[in-house]
Structure formats: structure tokens, C-alpha cells
Design a protein around this motif. Sequence first.
Motif, PDB file in Angstrom:
ATOM      1  N   ALA A 167       0.860  -1.184   0.000  1.00 16.97           N
ATOM      2  CA  ALA A 167       0.000   0.000   0.000  1.00 16.97           C
ATOM      3  C   ALA A 167       0.901   1.240   0.000  1.00 16.97           C
ATOM      4  O   ALA A 167       1.405   1.648   1.045  1.00 16.97           O
ATOM      5  CB  ALA A 167      -0.927  -0.003   1.204  1.00 16.97           C
ATOM      6  N   ALA A 168       1.139   1.817  -1.179  1.00 15.33           N
ATOM      7  CA  ALA A 168       1.957   3.026  -1.313  1.00 15.33           C
ATOM      8  C   ALA A 168       1.072   4.235  -1.023  1.00 15.33           C
ATOM      9  O   ALA A 168      -0.018   4.344  -1.572  1.00 15.33           O
ATOM     10  CB  ALA A 168       2.544   3.108  -2.716  1.00 15.33           C
ATOM     11  N   GLN A 169       1.549   5.130  -0.140  1.00 16.55           N
ATOM     12  CA  GLN A 169       0.739   6.260   0.308  1.00 16.55           C
ATOM     13  C   GLN A 169       1.457   7.586   0.091  1.00 16.55           C
ATOM     14  O   GLN A 169       2.681   7.636   0.101  1.00 16.55           O
ATOM     15  CB  GLN A 169       0.439   6.132   1.801  1.00 16.55           C
ATOM     16  N   ASP A 170       0.673   8.652  -0.056  1.00 16.46           N
ATOM     17  CA  ASP A 170       1.215   9.994  -0.167  1.00 16.46           C
ATOM     18  C   ASP A 170       0.165  10.991   0.309  1.00 16.46           C
ATOM     19  O   ASP A 170      -1.022  10.820   0.032  1.00 16.46           O
ATOM     20  CB  ASP A 170       1.599  10.317  -1.612  1.00 16.46           C
ATOM     21  N   THR A 171       0.595  12.006   1.021  1.00 13.12           N
ATOM     22  CA  THR A 171      -0.307  13.081   1.443  1.00 13.12           C
ATOM     23  C   THR A 171       0.166  14.385   0.805  1.00 13.12           C
ATOM     24  O   THR A 171       1.352  14.709   0.843  1.00 13.12           O
ATOM     25  CB  THR A 171      -0.326  13.236   2.971  1.00 13.12           C
ATOM     26  N   THR A 172      -0.762  15.113   0.207  1.00 15.18           N
ATOM     27  CA  THR A 172      -0.474  16.405  -0.410  1.00 15.18           C
ATOM     28  C   THR A 172      -1.284  17.475   0.309  1.00 15.18           C
ATOM     29  O   THR A 172      -2.455  17.272   0.623  1.00 15.18           O
ATOM     30  CB  THR A 172      -0.857  16.385  -1.906  1.00 15.18           C
ATOM     31  N   TYR A 173      -0.654  18.602   0.585  1.00 18.02           N
ATOM     32  CA  TYR A 173      -1.308  19.726   1.248  1.00 18.02           C
ATOM     33  C   TYR A 173      -1.523  20.834   0.230  1.00 18.02           C
ATOM     34  O   TYR A 173      -0.586  21.246  -0.447  1.00 18.02           O
ATOM     35  CB  TYR A 173      -0.442  20.249   2.397  1.00 18.02           C
ATOM     36  N   TYR A 174      -2.745  21.316   0.131  1.00 15.11           N
ATOM     37  CA  TYR A 174      -3.071  22.427  -0.764  1.00 15.11           C
ATOM     38  C   TYR A 174      -3.267  23.678   0.077  1.00 15.11           C
ATOM     39  O   TYR A 174      -4.167  23.747   0.904  1.00 15.11           O
ATOM     40  CB  TYR A 174      -4.342  22.128  -1.568  1.00 15.11           C
ATOM     41  N   ASN A 175      -2.431  24.677  -0.137  1.00 15.40           N
ATOM     42  CA  ASN A 175      -2.481  25.925   0.604  1.00 15.40           C
ATOM     43  C   ASN A 175      -3.276  26.946  -0.199  1.00 15.40           C
ATOM     44  O   ASN A 175      -2.837  27.396  -1.258  1.00 15.40           O
ATOM     45  CB  ASN A 175      -1.057  26.431   0.862  1.00 15.40           C
ATOM     46  N   TYR A 176      -4.456  27.298   0.300  1.00 19.03           N
ATOM     47  CA  TYR A 176      -5.311  28.292  -0.351  1.00 19.03           C
ATOM     48  C   TYR A 176      -5.453  29.547   0.509  1.00 19.03           C
ATOM     49  O   TYR A 176      -6.453  30.252   0.416  1.00 19.03           O
ATOM     50  CB  TYR A 176      -6.695  27.696  -0.641  1.00 19.03           C
ATOM     51  N   SER A 177      -4.479  29.821   1.328  1.00 15.32           N
ATOM     52  CA  SER A 177      -4.557  30.983   2.223  1.00 15.32           C
ATOM     53  C   SER A 177      -4.752  32.284   1.461  1.00 15.32           C
ATOM     54  O   SER A 177      -5.409  33.201   1.942  1.00 15.32           O
ATOM     55  CB  SER A 177      -3.295  31.075   3.089  1.00 15.32           C
ATOM     56  N   GLY A 178      -4.207  32.398   0.271  1.00 14.25           N
ATOM     57  CA  GLY A 178      -4.338  33.613  -0.521  1.00 14.25           C
ATOM     58  C   GLY A 178      -5.669  33.738  -1.238  1.00 14.25           C
ATOM     59  O   GLY A 178      -5.992  34.790  -1.786  1.00 14.25           O
ATOM     60  N   GLN A 179      -6.460  32.675  -1.235  1.00 13.81           N
ATOM     61  CA  GLN A 179      -7.758  32.680  -1.927  1.00 13.81           C
ATOM     62  C   GLN A 179      -8.855  33.025  -0.911  1.00 13.81           C
ATOM     63  O   GLN A 179      -9.558  32.166  -0.403  1.00 13.81           O
ATOM     64  CB  GLN A 179      -8.024  31.314  -2.562  1.00 13.81           C
ATOM     65  N   THR A 180      -9.012  34.289  -0.628  1.00 11.71           N
ATOM     66  CA  THR A 180      -9.888  34.730   0.460  1.00 11.71           C
ATOM     67  C   THR A 180     -11.373  34.502   0.173  1.00 11.71           C
ATOM     68  O   THR A 180     -12.173  34.433   1.106  1.00 11.71           O
ATOM     69  CB  THR A 180      -9.651  36.221   0.772  1.00 11.71           C
ATOM     70  N   GLN A 181     -11.777  34.382  -1.088  1.00 11.38           N
ATOM     71  CA  GLN A 181     -13.195  34.208  -1.404  1.00 11.38           C
ATOM     72  C   GLN A 181     -13.630  32.745  -1.439  1.00 11.38           C
ATOM     73  O   GLN A 181     -14.808  32.456  -1.534  1.00 11.38           O
ATOM     74  CB  GLN A 181     -13.535  34.900  -2.720  1.00 11.38           C
ATOM     75  N   MET A 182     -12.687  31.808  -1.370  1.00 11.66           N
ATOM     76  CA  MET A 182     -13.038  30.384  -1.374  1.00 11.66           C
ATOM     77  C   MET A 182     -13.662  30.013  -0.041  1.00 11.66           C
ATOM     78  O   MET A 182     -13.227  30.464   1.016  1.00 11.66           O
ATOM     79  CB  MET A 182     -11.808  29.513  -1.623  1.00 11.66           C
ATOM     80  N   THR A 183     -14.700  29.185  -0.097  1.00 13.47           N
ATOM     81  CA  THR A 183     -15.362  28.730   1.123  1.00 13.47           C
ATOM     82  C   THR A 183     -15.181  27.223   1.266  1.00 13.47           C
ATOM     83  O   THR A 183     -14.822  26.533   0.319  1.00 13.47           O
ATOM     84  CB  THR A 183     -16.866  29.056   1.095  1.00 13.47           C
ATOM     85  N   GLY A 184     -15.437  26.725   2.479  1.00 18.71           N
ATOM     86  CA  GLY A 184     -15.383  25.291   2.723  1.00 18.71           C
ATOM     87  C   GLY A 184     -13.999  24.753   3.016  1.00 18.71           C
ATOM     88  O   GLY A 184     -13.804  23.543   3.069  1.00 18.71           O
ATOM     89  N   LEU A 185     -13.033  25.640   3.194  1.00 21.38           N
ATOM     90  CA  LEU A 185     -11.670  25.198   3.480  1.00 21.38           C
ATOM     91  C   LEU A 185     -11.487  25.028   4.977  1.00 21.38           C
ATOM     92  O   LEU A 185     -12.119  25.701   5.776  1.00 21.38           O
ATOM     93  CB  LEU A 185     -10.656  26.222   2.955  1.00 21.38           C
ATOM     94  N   GLY A 186     -10.615  24.119   5.348  1.00 17.81           N
ATOM     95  CA  GLY A 186     -10.290  23.919   6.755  1.00 17.81           C
ATOM     96  C   GLY A 186      -8.942  24.522   7.082  1.00 17.81           C
ATOM     97  O   GLY A 186      -8.288  25.144   6.244  1.00 17.81           O
ATOM     98  N   ILE A 187      -8.537  24.337   8.312  1.00 15.58           N
ATOM     99  CA  ILE A 187      -7.224  24.780   8.762  1.00 15.58           C
ATOM    100  C   ILE A 187      -6.311  23.556   8.772  1.00 15.58           C
ATOM    101  O   ILE A 187      -6.628  22.535   9.366  1.00 15.58           O
ATOM    102  CB  ILE A 187      -7.287  25.403  10.170  1.00 15.58           C
ATOM    103  N   ILE A 188      -5.180  23.655   8.066  1.00 11.78           N
ATOM    104  CA  ILE A 188      -4.212  22.572   8.033  1.00 11.78           C
ATOM    105  C   ILE A 188      -2.869  23.091   8.515  1.00 11.78           C
ATOM    106  O   ILE A 188      -2.604  24.290   8.450  1.00 11.78           O
ATOM    107  CB  ILE A 188      -4.076  21.973   6.609  1.00 11.78           C
ATOM    108  N   GLN A 189      -2.053  22.218   9.018  1.00 12.13           N
ATOM    109  CA  GLN A 189      -0.704  22.554   9.471  1.00 12.13           C
ATOM    110  C   GLN A 189      -0.695  23.761  10.400  1.00 12.13           C
ATOM    111  O   GLN A 189       0.150  24.645  10.287  1.00 12.13           O
ATOM    112  CB  GLN A 189       0.227  22.777   8.283  1.00 12.13           C
ATOM    113  N   GLY A 190      -1.647  23.836  11.290  1.00 10.95           N
ATOM    114  CA  GLY A 190      -1.666  24.881  12.308  1.00 10.95           C
ATOM    115  C   GLY A 190      -2.485  26.099  11.966  1.00 10.95           C
ATOM    116  O   GLY A 190      -3.469  26.381  12.609  1.00 10.95           O
ATOM    117  N   LYS A 191      -2.116  26.856  10.919  1.00 12.42           N
ATOM    118  CA  LYS A 191      -2.838  28.097  10.633  1.00 12.42           C
ATOM    119  C   LYS A 191      -3.055  28.339   9.147  1.00 12.42           C
ATOM    120  O   LYS A 191      -3.468  29.415   8.742  1.00 12.42           O
ATOM    121  CB  LYS A 191      -2.095  29.284  11.248  1.00 12.42           C
TER     122      LYS A 191
END
Length: 65
Positions: free
Chosen positions: A28-52
Motif C-alpha cells: 500500500a503506497a501512500q502519499d499526502t499532499t497539502y493544498y495551501n489556499y490561504s491567498g484565496q480569500t473568497q473560497m469557502t469550505g476550506l479547513g485549517i491545516i498545518q496549524g494556521k
Amino acid sequence: MNSSTMLSGHVAATQARAQASESEYLIAAQDTTYYNYSGQTQMTGLGIIQGKVRGLMQHNMLLID
């Protein structure tokens, strides 16, 4: 509709393929990718990842026999 309902067919098919394998081992080969949308202020439904950081995480797994 929730994520469990959406994935239930995929999970069942993956389990069936894994159980049907004649291999002694499954990898079972695994990988986690983090998408940083901090600059996209109008996007909704995002959570907080990696602290802030505003964004989302994608976790992939590839089952190999």
C-alpha cells in the motif's frame, strides 16, 4: 450525501480486488499532499491545516500486488 456514501462503492471494489489477489504480499503506497489556499480569500469550505494555513489535504493510496 456524505463522503462515506460517495466512497462506499470504491471501497467495496478495492476490498474485493485485494481479497481476490493471489499474491503473498500487497503493498500500500501512500502519499499526502497539502493544498495551501490561504491567498484565496473568497473560497469557502476550506479547513485549517498545518496549524494556521487555510486549505485541504489529499491522501492517496495505491494498492499493488
